[in-house]
Each structure stands twice: as C-alpha cells, then as structure tokens.
Design a protein around this motif. Structure first.
Motif, PDB file in Angstrom:
ATOM      1  N   GLY A 286       0.719 -57.438  69.629  1.00  0.00           N
ATOM      2  CA  GLY A 286       0.380 -57.168  71.026  1.00  0.00           C
ATOM      3  C   GLY A 286       0.759 -55.771  71.456  1.00  0.00           C
TER       4      GLY A 286
ATOM      5  N   VAL B 244      -3.139 -59.629  67.854  1.00  0.00           N
ATOM      6  CA  VAL B 244      -3.170 -59.785  69.313  1.00  0.00           C
ATOM      7  C   VAL B 244      -3.687 -61.185  69.614  1.00  0.00           C
ATOM      8  CG1 VAL B 244      -3.495 -57.344  69.857  1.00  0.00           C
ATOM      9  CG2 VAL B 244      -5.489 -58.781  69.427  1.00  0.00           C
ATOM     10  N   ARG B 245      -3.611 -61.581  70.883  1.00  0.00           N
ATOM     11  CA  ARG B 245      -4.073 -62.932  71.212  1.00  0.00           C
ATOM     12  C   ARG B 245      -5.602 -63.022  71.152  1.00  0.00           C
ATOM     13  NH1 ARG B 245      -0.902 -63.779  76.670  1.00  0.00           N
ATOM     14  NH2 ARG B 245      -1.509 -61.595  76.671  1.00  0.00           N
TER      15      ARG B 245
ATOM     16  N   GLU C 263      -7.912 -57.582  73.414  1.00  0.00           N
ATOM     17  CA  GLU C 263      -6.575 -57.040  73.674  1.00  0.00           C
ATOM     18  C   GLU C 263      -6.134 -55.981  72.678  1.00  0.00           C
ATOM     19  OE1 GLU C 263      -3.884 -60.344  74.096  1.00  0.00           O
ATOM     20  OE2 GLU C 263      -5.145 -61.275  75.632  1.00  0.00           O
TER      21      GLU C 263
END
Lengths: 283, 355
Positions: free
Chosen positions: A127, A156-157, A161
């Motif tokens: 992230g 990342v999710r 992102e």
C-alpha cells in the motif's frame, strides 16, 4: 564537533518550520497526491532514504511524512507522497502549486544504504508503504552497478490503488529489476496476481544469505512478511522495516512515538528486525 | 564560606524584595491543599506545606506553552519564536521535586536541546527547603534517595528554629543572598544545630521500598511479562491523573490555534498523558498501545527503567502524588514492592505449589 553556539542555534530552530513553496502537485490515486517541494536556498534537503519531515499547515497542525524522493534525484526539491488521512493531510490536498507549507527535518535514521552495497535487494512495500521505500528504490537504481539483484514485490488492495504507476512501468520494462505486483481484490480487468504480498514470496528464487529485504506497509502486514522471510533463511539483521508512529515533535521529546525504551523518531523509523525483535511494542 | 543564616523574622522583607524584582512562585494553601502559585505578598507563602497538588515543574514546563506565533498575509508567512525569559524564583521546593527537575533538565538538554525549556530554565532561580518530616502518607522519598539533595539548587534553606540556614549552590543563589540584608555568615553552633536536626530527621522518614533502589531497573526488566499489568489494567480508569501530577512526566502534544481573521495564530504544546486511549494512535487509526494494561506497563517501565537508562536517574522520586490522585488506588510503591516480591525465590516456589 559542534560548539555550544551551534547548539544554541540548532535548539532555537527545533520547533520552527521553514516555509517552502510547492513546485508541483500530481494526483497518484483518488486518495494520494505527490507534492514536489522547493528547498529555500536551492540546496538539497540532505536526507537519507527512509527519513521523514514534519509538514505544517499553519493554523491546522503538523504531521510526520516520509520523504519519497531519493537523495540522488533531490537537488533543489524533494517529494512527499501524501494520503488524505487527517486534518493536516486533507488540508494539504486542497493546496495549489506556489502555496507555502512548513517543513522541519529531515529527522531520524533512514536505511543504511552503504551496508546494502553488493547485496541483492528485495523490496516488499504494501500500500502506502511504497512511499518511503521509493526513496531507497530510486537511490539503488541510480547506483545500479553497486548492487546485486533488485526485486520489488508490491501489493495493494485494489488495482486503482497502485502508486507511482509510471515508475512501476519503467521498473517493469528494465531488465535489471524484477517487479511482481499483486492485489487483494481484482477489479478493472486485473490480469495479474491476486492475494497478499506474502503469496508471491515462495515463487521468488533468493540467495538468502546475500539478500537484504526491506519492507514497509500497514502494521498487520509485518508479521506475515517476517515469517516468510525468516522461513526462507534471511538473516535477522538483513531484514529492514520502516515503522509508523505518531511523531509529534520529531526530536525525541514528545513521547508519542516511543516503543518500549526506543524513540522511533530518533532511532528509526528504519530498523533492522534484529534490533526490534525483542521489543514487544514494535510490531 | 557558602552557608548563611537568616532570622525567620527577616524572611518576609526578603520575600517582599524578591517579589519586586522577580516573578516569585511558592507554596500557598488553597482550601485543604497546597499549590505552587505566583505570589504577590509574603503572607501567602506557606513554607510548612505538606505536598502540592501539582509539582513546581509547571513553572519550567507550563501545561500549555506557545512555541511560536505566526502571521499570514499578502507578503507571506512570518514565524516568531516565543521565549519566556521572565526572571523567576521558585521558592520552597522540596528535595523530591528538585530531583525531578534535575531529571527533566537532563531530558530537555540531551541530543536536541529544547530552546523553550532552556530559556525558561536559565531565567529561573530555585530555592529549595530541607524536609524535616514526611509530607504525606503516600510519599516514599527516603526509599528513592530523594528526601534530600546537595546539588541542583541555587539556594537551600534548613529550618533550625528561629532562623533558616541558607546554603548557596550557585551564582544565582549568591545574588539572592546578597539581596537579603539580614543574612549573615553562619556561626559554629548553628552548624552543629543544623547537623543535629538533619541527623534526627532521618529517623522520622519511613523506608517503604522493599527492594534496593539500585535493583529497580533490573526488577522492571524481569517484570515485563508480569501478571500485574493485566491486574492493574483492569483497575486503571485511564484518566491520566498520574501523568498530570507527576514531577518527571514531560510528554506533550502539539496543536495550532488560529484567530478568526485566519491571519494570526500560534503553535503550542500541552501536557499529554500516555495513559489515555489515543496517545499511540497513528493516522490510519491503528492504536499501538490499545490495552490499558499495556499503557500502565509502559508508564512503570518508563519510570523504573527507561528513564534510568536514558538519563541516569530513576524516573520516580517517591513524591506520592500519583498514588494520592489515583481513583483506582494504584501506587508506584505497591507496584515496585509487588514486582520485587514476585521475583523472590519463595514466590517462585509458591507459584509452583499453587500451579
């Protein structure tokens, strides 16, 4: 050796930010913007990768932000990657090019790049954790011949992102950098790997005794990443982390960033796992 | 010779003279308690005070302190540091509080000297007073080695009946004694009298700490995983009163305020408490010290071990203020004694039998 006079001058400036103009702003995602800040005298900020500054919006407050540009690319400016998270960062997102912000720092200890020379470097950002690691990644890439393999595993999710997409493409296009990306939730026609970053580690060939691993991400990530890396035979003092704490002062006084007896803003935020593994409050 | 005597009848005029030249802070009674306050008249001074609600630390590290002021206008931003250089005398400081000031001095001077603190400290003269009897049922200063002090003060008073013996500890103290016209060099029989009083005083102070003070950092090291933290965490109300009354707590929060014109404002620091829920929360909401048991452990580890390792002084001076103000009856003396007992060989045997 500093004289007492120097110390006085230094002390005077301890909590007083320098006002610096924003030279450029670019949007990285819906939540993160990249700010390029101009130093007052056109001199480099003088940071090492992994250090942070205290960013002020006068009247609103101050927040610790890691420096995302590498020293190799920070001559008269430096960059901060800022997520909207609180009052100061929300206010920052409203600013325009030319507006001034307050800067104190750089503070703390970054990553000891000199100890990493000649080694394989394995980056594991999660992230927003790419923001501090990007400083080191670009420093390594700008002195590419001094290091062994360079591997980046970034999770990342959601695909939307990913930070620093242009640079991710650049790194992917290079033959001397191995880039592996993963998302928790595939969207937007994502064709790549799905799962947390630890799912990618088993597939990567490593020379465990010659590899430096550097990770930064949300607190929950560290435990799993460490288990994988230690399980692969990496040495405790070759695993480096950047720890997040609420550093209100940056100079070891306010107490907010203390973990056990250590002040993160002074001894860190970059630590080797060997140094913090016995500190209960570290992870 | 740096010992003088001052007749008690001459104290009032001396205090009056001090008030003219300095901001004078001293102990004074407030309903059933004592507080340190800026005095405007010698009659307000209560040198026979027990203990004060807040330590005199507040005159060196105020509860709220402006770090700088700012002005934003068409021309840009102007920052002005605020430094308090108001000459101050803190009068009648007990030894425990002076030991605590010594610790805070070291903390703010180390690594990155804190200019705001340094300025105020440099402008402050401290007159301490020898404690001749224990001041509170909660205090355990003798055990912590803080019931007396022979450095750090500028002037130190000892009550020998009709007069005070004044020991000069610094140039600043010498300046004060110069201004007291009735002070005169001490006589031989007064030294004997003072030594007699101080010698007798020792017996009246109870020694309540079971381990030796030297072993405290090691006891804390060995007690990180103690069950006691869980027990205390269940009792603690996380109100932070212990931090606020503590003479060796110096953690702070930083905040801004801005006038309605949006042009003038200031950045200030305020006392903060590591026992409150939000102290170790970061931007995304993660709390690095979520449980009360973790926060109370941190407080006691800090006092008994971390401050000693960092500054060479134990972080508890045994003033007893935190125990007195704690609604859950948590006392550092009980904590240190309990941790010590739990480490004794007999405790291990008992645990095995019970287990």
């Amino acid at each position: 050796m500093t004289t007492s006079l120097d110390q006085n001058v230094h002390a005077k400036l301890l909590y007083i930010p320098s006002m610096m103009p924003i030279r450029n702003i670019s949007s990285l995602t819906s939540q993160e913007k990249l700010f390029e800040i101009e130093t007052p005298d056109g001199e480099p900020l003088g940071h090492t990768p992994g250090q942070f500054v205290e960013v002020s919006i006068l009247g609103i407050g101050e927040a610790p932000i890691s420096i995302t540009s590498s020293p190799s690319r920070s001559t008269s400016t430096f960059e901060l990657c800022i997520r909207r998270a609180g009052s100061v960062t929300n206010a920052l997102h409203e600013l325009q090019v030319g507006d001034e912000i307050g800067i104190r720092g750089p503070f703390g200890h970054g990553f000891p790049v000199e100890l990493f020379r000649g080694r394989d470097i394995f980056f594991l950002p999660g992230g927003l954790g790419l923001a501090p690691l990007r400083s080191l990644i670009n420093e390594v890439l700008d002195h590419r011949d001094q290091f062994g393999r360079v591997i980046v595993v970034y999770g990342v999710r959601r695909p939307s992102e990913f930070l620093f997409r242009d640079e991710l493409y650049e790194w992917q296009a290079r033959e001397d950098v191995e880039v592996h990306l993963t998302v928790d939730h595939p969207e937007d026609g994502w064709q790549g790997n799905v799962g947390v970053i630890t799912t990618l580690i088993p597939g990567i060939q490593l020379r465990p005794r010659n590899t430096i691993a550097i990770t930064c991400g949300p607190p929950v990530m560290y435990h799993f990443v460490l288990m994988e890396l230690l399980g692969r035979g990496l040495l405790e003092w070759n695993i480096w982390l950047s720890l997040e704490r609420r550093m209100k002062c940056g100079v070891g006084k306010c107490g907010h960033c203390q973990l056990d007896h250590i002040y993160t803003c002074q001894d860190g935020p970059a630590f080797s796992y060997a140094k913090i593994k016995n500190l209960k409050e570290a992870l | 010779m740096c010992l003088y005597t001052l007749p008690k009848t001459s104290l009032s005029p001396c205090i009056e003279a001090l008030i003219e030249h300095y901001r004078l802070a001293g102990p004074t009674s407030r309903s059933e308690h004592y507080i340190f306050e800026e005095l405007t008249d010698p009659s307000q001074l209560s040198l026979d005070y027990t203990t004060t609600i807040l330590p005199p630390k507040k005159f060196l590290l105020p509860p709220k302190e402006t770090l700088f002021q700012f002005t934003k206008d068409g021309q840009g931003t102007k920052l002005t540091p605020v430094e308090d250089t108001h000459a101050t005398v803190i009068f009648g400081v007990h030894a425990c509080d002076l030991h605590a000031i010594q610790l805070i001095d070291r903390f703010f001077e180390q690594d990155h000297p804190d200019q705001a603190y340094r300025c105020r400290r440099a402008a402050t003269t401290i007159v301490s007073i020898e404690c001749l009897q224990p001041c509170s049922q909660f205090s355990f200063c003798k055990s912590m080695g803080t019931d007396s002090i022979n450095e750090e003060f500028d002037l130190h008073l000892t009550d020998i009946g009709d007069s005070y013996v004044c020991e000069v500890g610094s140039i600043k103290g010498a300046v004060l004694i110069d201004d007291c016209q009735d002070a005169r060099p001490i006589k031989e029989d007064e030294i004997i009298e003072m030594n007699k009083i101080i010698g007798k005083r020792w017996i009246d102070f109870p020694d309540k700490l079971e381990p030796t003070i030297d072993s405290l950092p090691s006891i804390m090291s060995l007690s990180y995983e103690s069950h006691l933290w869980q027990e205390l965490g269940e009792r603690c109300l996380a109100c932070g009163a212990c931090n606020i009354v503590c003479p060796t707590c110096y953690c702070f929060d930083v905040a801004d305020s801005i006038d309605f014109d949006l042009q003038h404002g200031e950045r200030y620091r305020i006392w903060d408490s590591c026992q409150t829920d939000g102290f170790a929360v970061v931007a995304d909401g993660h709390n690095f010290r979520k449980e009360r048991s973790e926060r109370i452990r941190h407080r006691f580890m800090h006092k008994g071990k971390y401050q000693f390792e960092m500054l060479g002084l134990i972080g508890c001076v045994g003033c007893g203020r935190c125990a007195q103000s704690c609604l859950a009856d948590i006392s550092p003396l009980d904590v240190f004694n309990r941790l010590h007992r739990d480490l004794l060989p007999s405790a291990a045997v008992n645990e095995e039998v019970e287990g």
